[in-house]
Design an enzyme around this catalytic site. Structure first.
Site, short mmCIF file in Angstrom:
data_model
loop_
_atom_site.label_atom_id
_atom_site.label_comp_id
_atom_site.label_asym_id
_atom_site.label_seq_id
_atom_site.Cartn_x
_atom_site.Cartn_y
_atom_site.Cartn_z
CB CYS A 134 -0.93 0.01 1.22
SG CYS A 134 -2.04 -1.40 1.31
CB CYS A 159 -14.66 -12.94 9.94
SG CYS A 159 -15.93 -14.15 10.41
CB CYS A 165 -11.05 -6.96 6.88
SG CYS A 165 -9.41 -7.45 7.37
#
Length: 337
Positions: A134, A159, A165
């Protein structure tokens, strides 16, 4: 030609992965829809004979169901929050960093950039945490998710059951979802149990409803056991003001590793997730304090920490850094260098 073919194949694989990532959510939705049918129609409308009992069961069930569905929706569709632009390297700094071949010079460049930001955590070797995907200096408690392909503020874990997220923006909703899931399963199991016994003894005639009621109790108990363990674990994390990642790997601060670096005490730890206003604690609306870029820290005194001293934060520049071992790859966190 070959490059175009590889790009097309890569794009197709990404598309397939995005579609398949919704399969666990679809499974949960189908199970919940079946449980709704089995409880409302097969149990309450067909099996239960007392009108008063029908009404009480249905009212309580739908009250729990609304909050259960609401928190699940919020957990799925609340987007993970990413670091703001001030933590990203400028185009000039990015090119200078990429073109620099000497690691020690690159490290010093990051140190100089981090001086302008309230960054208190480091990698395991004491370096400034930097995401080379990033191209940003990570805020405190921020980590890169390999599934979402982004840096997520106060990342807890990715999850698959919500295909999202879990981090600063939706951790409260996720915790509420676990709580209402436990309550949902417990309520179904306790109200169905007496009719399970009656079917078992042959006191009720309906064969079709018997199947739904018996299986409903089994599914509710199975999910209750697994969910209560997960919910209990996250309650423990909240009481210590830790994320799942921080529980596995101790945060490293400028002064060294400190497993209780964000532990402010039981009440304040809860408020860090749910906010100061208790009337919003049970409702899935955003009430977590702060902006997810910086957090009060136990390891700093009030003169050093503007969040505890009620001072103005550093112009919205707030960031965190830290290293995690390969053993946490199942949590979809990229290793940091």
């Amino acid at each position: 030609m070959r490059r175009g073919w590889k790009m097309a194949l890569s794009g197709g694989l990404r598309c397939c992965r995005r579609v398949l990532s919704w399969v666990p959510v679809l499974v949960i939705v189908l199970v919940v829809l079946w449980s709704y049918y089995a409880y409302v129609f097969e149990l309450c409308l067909v099996t239960v004979l007392s009108p008063a009992e029908k009404v009480i069961y249905l009212i309580l069930y739908h009250a729990i169901f609304v909050f259960f569905a609401w928190t699940y929706w919020k957990s799925i569709f609340t987007l993970p929050q990413q670091p703001n632009q001030k933590f990203h390297l400028s185009y000039t700094d990015k090119e200078r960093y990429k073109n620099e071949e000497r690691p020690e010079v690159q490290k010093q460049m990051l140190v100089d950039m981090a001086k302008k930001l309230p960054v208190y955590t480091r990698t395991g070797n004491g370096a400034v945490r930097f995401c080379d995907r990033c191209h940003l200096i990570k805020p405190d408690r921020c980590h890169h998710c390999s599934v979402c392909a982004m840096c997520v503020l106060k990342m807890d874990h990715h999850c698959p059951w919500v295909n999202n997220c879990i981090g600063f923006s939706n951790y409260k909703f996720f915790l509420q979802f676990l709580a209402y899931s436990v309550l949902y399963c417990l309520y179904i199991a306790t109200t169905v149990f007496s009719y399970f016994i009656k079917y078992w003894r042959g006191e009720l005639p309906s064969v079709r409803s018997k199947f739904h009621v018996l299986f409903l109790l089994f599914v509710a108990c199975m999910f209750f056991v697994s969910l209560v363990i997960l919910f209990g674990y996250h309650c423990w994390l909240v009481s210590r003001n830790k994320t799942t990642l921080e529980a596995f790997c101790t945060p490293v601060f400028t002064s060294g590793p400190e497993k209780n670096g964000f532990n402010l005490g039981f009440i304040k730890n809860i408020q860090q997730v749910f906010g100061d206003n208790k009337k919003f604690w049970l409702i899935p609306i955003g009430s977590s304090p702060g902006d997810g870029h910086s957090f009060p820290m136990r390891s700093m005194n009030e003169s050093q920490n503007p969040l505890l001293a009620n001072e103005e934060p550093w112009e919205d520049n707030e960031d965190e850094s830290q290293d995690y071992p390969e053993g946490l790859s199942s949590l979809a966190v990229e290793s940091e260098t």
